[in-house]
Scaffold this motif. Structure first.
Motif, PDB file in Angstrom:
ATOM      1  N   PHE A 171     -31.266   9.934   7.775  1.00 28.62           N
ATOM      2  CA  PHE A 171     -31.856  10.473   6.545  1.00 28.62           C
ATOM      3  C   PHE A 171     -30.949  10.223   5.335  1.00 28.62           C
ATOM      4  N   MET A 172     -29.639  10.401   5.515  1.00 27.25           N
ATOM      5  CA  MET A 172     -28.713  10.162   4.417  1.00 27.25           C
ATOM      6  C   MET A 172     -28.695   8.683   4.024  1.00 27.25           C
ATOM      7  N   TYR A 173     -28.789   7.818   5.019  1.00 28.64           N
ATOM      8  CA  TYR A 173     -28.850   6.375   4.798  1.00 28.64           C
ATOM      9  C   TYR A 173     -30.053   6.035   3.925  1.00 28.64           C
ATOM     10  N   PHE A 174     -31.223   6.555   4.299  1.00 30.02           N
ATOM     11  CA  PHE A 174     -32.427   6.266   3.529  1.00 30.02           C
ATOM     12  C   PHE A 174     -32.389   6.901   2.144  1.00 30.02           C
ATOM     13  N   ALA A 175     -31.857   8.104   2.038  1.00 35.68           N
ATOM     14  CA  ALA A 175     -31.789   8.769   0.728  1.00 35.68           C
ATOM     15  C   ALA A 175     -30.963   7.938  -0.252  1.00 35.68           C
ATOM     16  N   ARG A 176     -29.837   7.406   0.235  1.00 37.29           N
ATOM     17  CA  ARG A 176     -28.965   6.579  -0.606  1.00 37.29           C
ATOM     18  C   ARG A 176     -29.654   5.277  -1.002  1.00 37.29           C
ATOM     19  N   LYS A 177     -30.315   4.643  -0.027  1.00 34.42           N
ATOM     20  CA  LYS A 177     -30.970   3.356  -0.289  1.00 34.42           C
ATOM     21  C   LYS A 177     -32.167   3.517  -1.231  1.00 34.42           C
ATOM     22  N   VAL A 178     -32.951   4.546  -1.029  1.00 36.55           N
ATOM     23  CA  VAL A 178     -34.115   4.772  -1.896  1.00 36.55           C
ATOM     24  C   VAL A 178     -33.656   4.987  -3.338  1.00 36.55           C
ATOM     25  N   ARG A 179     -32.587   5.748  -3.509  1.00 33.85           N
ATOM     26  CA  ARG A 179     -32.079   5.983  -4.863  1.00 33.85           C
ATOM     27  C   ARG A 179     -31.628   4.668  -5.510  1.00 33.85           C
ATOM     28  N   GLN A 180     -30.930   3.832  -4.750  1.00 33.13           N
ATOM     29  CA  GLN A 180     -30.487   2.536  -5.281  1.00 33.13           C
ATOM     30  C   GLN A 180     -31.682   1.680  -5.704  1.00 33.13           C
ATOM     31  N   LEU A 181     -32.701   1.647  -4.871  1.00 34.28           N
ATOM     32  CA  LEU A 181     -33.885   0.846  -5.175  1.00 34.28           C
ATOM     33  C   LEU A 181     -34.625   1.386  -6.395  1.00 34.28           C
ATOM     34  N   ARG A 182     -34.765   2.705  -6.448  1.00 31.00           N
ATOM     35  CA  ARG A 182     -35.454   3.318  -7.599  1.00 31.00           C
ATOM     36  C   ARG A 182     -34.701   3.038  -8.903  1.00 31.00           C
ATOM     37  N   ASP A 183     -33.370   3.080  -8.847  1.00 29.55           N
ATOM     38  CA  ASP A 183     -32.565   2.810 -10.040  1.00 29.55           C
ATOM     39  C   ASP A 183     -32.769   1.386 -10.541  1.00 29.55           C
ATOM     40  N   LEU A 184     -33.112   0.476  -9.625  1.00 27.32           N
ATOM     41  CA  LEU A 184     -33.351  -0.921  -9.988  1.00 27.32           C
ATOM     42  C   LEU A 184     -34.803  -1.168 -10.414  1.00 27.32           C
ATOM     43  N   GLY A 185     -35.641  -0.143 -10.258  1.00 24.64           N
ATOM     44  CA  GLY A 185     -37.037  -0.270 -10.668  1.00 24.64           C
ATOM     45  C   GLY A 185     -38.003  -0.635  -9.560  1.00 24.64           C
ATOM     46  N   ALA A 186     -37.539  -0.630  -8.314  1.00 23.73           N
ATOM     47  CA  ALA A 186     -38.439  -0.923  -7.191  1.00 23.73           C
ATOM     48  C   ALA A 186     -39.474   0.188  -7.062  1.00 23.73           C
ATOM     49  N   LYS A 187     -40.706  -0.204  -6.754  1.00 20.96           N
ATOM     50  CA  LYS A 187     -41.787   0.782  -6.716  1.00 20.96           C
ATOM     51  C   LYS A 187     -42.260   1.088  -5.292  1.00 20.96           C
ATOM     52  N   ASP A 188     -42.801   0.095  -4.609  1.00 18.24           N
ATOM     53  CA  ASP A 188     -43.380   0.342  -3.281  1.00 18.24           C
ATOM     54  C   ASP A 188     -42.324   0.159  -2.201  1.00 18.24           C
ATOM     55  N   ILE A 189     -41.877   1.275  -1.645  1.00 22.08           N
ATOM     56  CA  ILE A 189     -40.836   1.277  -0.612  1.00 22.08           C
ATOM     57  C   ILE A 189     -41.418   1.877   0.664  1.00 22.08           C
ATOM     58  N   VAL A 190     -41.188   1.198   1.780  1.00 21.58           N
ATOM     59  CA  VAL A 190     -41.647   1.665   3.093  1.00 21.58           C
ATOM     60  C   VAL A 190     -40.419   1.867   3.975  1.00 21.58           C
ATOM     61  N   LEU A 191     -40.379   2.967   4.715  1.00 22.32           N
ATOM     62  CA  LEU A 191     -39.252   3.255   5.603  1.00 22.32           C
ATOM     63  C   LEU A 191     -39.589   2.893   7.038  1.00 22.32           C
ATOM     64  N   ASP A 192     -38.624   2.284   7.725  1.00 21.95           N
ATOM     65  CA  ASP A 192     -38.731   1.948   9.144  1.00 21.95           C
ATOM     66  C   ASP A 192     -37.500   2.519   9.839  1.00 21.95           C
ATOM     67  N   PRO A 193     -37.661   3.519  10.721  1.00 21.65           N
ATOM     68  CA  PRO A 193     -36.501   4.159  11.367  1.00 21.65           C
ATOM     69  C   PRO A 193     -35.667   3.221  12.237  1.00 21.65           C
ATOM     70  N   GLY A 194     -36.201   2.061  12.582  1.00 18.81           N
ATOM     71  CA  GLY A 194     -35.407   1.087  13.323  1.00 18.81           C
ATOM     72  C   GLY A 194     -35.283   1.368  14.803  1.00 18.81           C
ATOM     73  N   PHE A 195     -36.395   1.645  15.443  1.00 15.46           N
ATOM     74  CA  PHE A 195     -36.364   1.859  16.887  1.00 15.46           C
ATOM     75  C   PHE A 195     -35.786   0.626  17.583  1.00 15.46           C
ATOM     76  N   GLY A 196     -34.805   0.847  18.443  1.00 15.80           N
ATOM     77  CA  GLY A 196     -34.204  -0.239  19.203  1.00 15.80           C
ATOM     78  C   GLY A 196     -33.048  -0.927  18.509  1.00 15.80           C
ATOM     79  N   PHE A 197     -32.784  -0.583  17.253  1.00 15.46           N
ATOM     80  CA  PHE A 197     -31.708  -1.223  16.501  1.00 15.46           C
ATOM     81  C   PHE A 197     -30.532  -0.250  16.369  1.00 15.46           C
ATOM     82  N   SER A 198     -29.421  -0.592  16.967  1.00 10.35           N
ATOM     83  CA  SER A 198     -28.222   0.259  16.991  1.00 10.35           C
ATOM     84  C   SER A 198     -28.572   1.691  17.408  1.00 10.35           C
ATOM     85  N   LYS A 199     -29.434   1.783  18.422  1.00 11.68           N
ATOM     86  CA  LYS A 199     -29.829   3.077  18.980  1.00 11.68           C
ATOM     87  C   LYS A 199     -29.782   2.993  20.512  1.00 11.68           C
ATOM     88  N   THR A 200     -29.296   4.054  21.143  1.00 12.79           N
ATOM     89  CA  THR A 200     -29.384   4.145  22.594  1.00 12.79           C
ATOM     90  C   THR A 200     -30.800   4.575  22.976  1.00 12.79           C
TER      91      THR A 200
END
Length: 283
Positions: A171-200
């Protein structure tokens, strides 16, 4: 913000309505995807697969030329783009109105695909971590951007599956990234939790158990569990035998608020959506 306010994506000037969950069909133009049934290299294979994805009811084709399976071979941007060109030329010729997403972590590749082939969505497994120009690029291009949670790279990610608190860290990872994108003017953002990527295995099921909590971001949620190891390792089978498990997890994800299912098997995902939508009518 009303919950319905974020249920649309602007894809090349059209609105993709996510108030009903949508299916993204996987088109791999790679020789080494983890699921052999999804590897498409000849023009005939690509043509046939694209038609199948659309015929079975997907609203987005996600084309990828860089295998992100654990320990995958690293290829150059030139090789990635050469593979993508073959697929994108076929898609543009045969399906000019199709919504195309490109699965890439490289800003230059993303830009070429959007400018030269009218690609509508960029799907980045690294959320800008593997190319620090990606955020600025997608914001400038104005295309919807799917960002996935991962630690490390496809080559190292399974060695980096360590968290103090999985949900809090993601959640902290996404909160930081969303803020960075919004500051740059990005509008449509979709979140993917990343099942299977760096996860047991346990991490993957913990994420799924808490998937509805991602609604706090008020952003569309993509879930990609199709034929992944979280299914076949748990069941002691193979990717080829993981369709039933995929449909089970897709159904759970839909009940917990998933807006987009990224899958190899489109027809089964479309059926799961119809059934879950019918159930939700009665709640």
């Amino acid at each position: 913000m009303n919950s319905s306010d974020f249920k649309y994506l602007n894809v090349n000037g059209r609105l993709l309505d996510l108030s009903t969950p949508q299916v993204m069909g996987i088109l791999n133009v790679t020789p080494d995807s983890f699921y052999a049934g999804s590897r498409m290299q000849t023009r005939e294979d690509i043509t046939r697969r694209a038609q199948q994805i659309l015929d079975e009811g997907a609203s987005v084709i996600d084309i990828g030329a860089y295998s992100s399976r654990p320990n995958a071979e690293h290829i150059s941007a030139e090789e990635e783009m050469n593979r993508l060109r073959v697929g994108l030329e076929i898609l543009n010729r045969n399906h000019p109105d199709a919504v195309i997403s490109v699965d890439t972590f490289r800003a230059d590749v993303a830009e070429q695909c959007v400018k030269e082939y009218g690609v509508a969505i960029i799907n980045d497994i690294s959320a800008g971590e593997m190319d620090n120009r990606m955020f600025e690029t997608v914001a400038r291009l104005g295309v919807p951007y799917i960002m996935m949670h991962m630690q490390g790279t496809p080559q190292s990610m399974q060695k980096e599956a360590h968290y103090d608190n999985l949900l809090k860290d993601v959640f902290m990872y996404f909160a930081r990234k969303v803020r960075q994108l919004r500051d740059l003017g990005a509008k449509d953002i979709v979140l993917d939790p990343g099942f299977g990527f760096s996860k047991t295995l346990a991490h993957n099921y913990e994420l799924m158990a808490h998937l509805e909590e991602f609604s706090i971001f008020e952003l569309p949620l993509l879930v990609g569990v199709s034929r992944k190891s979280m299914i076949y390792r748990l069941l002691g089978t193979t990717p080829q035998e993981a369709l039933n498990g995929t449909t089970v997890l897709d159904t759970v994800a839909l009940m917990k608020g998933a807006d987009i299912l990224r899958v190899h098997d489109v027809r089964q995902a479309v059926e799961a959506i119809k059934i879950v939508q019918e159930i939700k009518k009665g709640t």
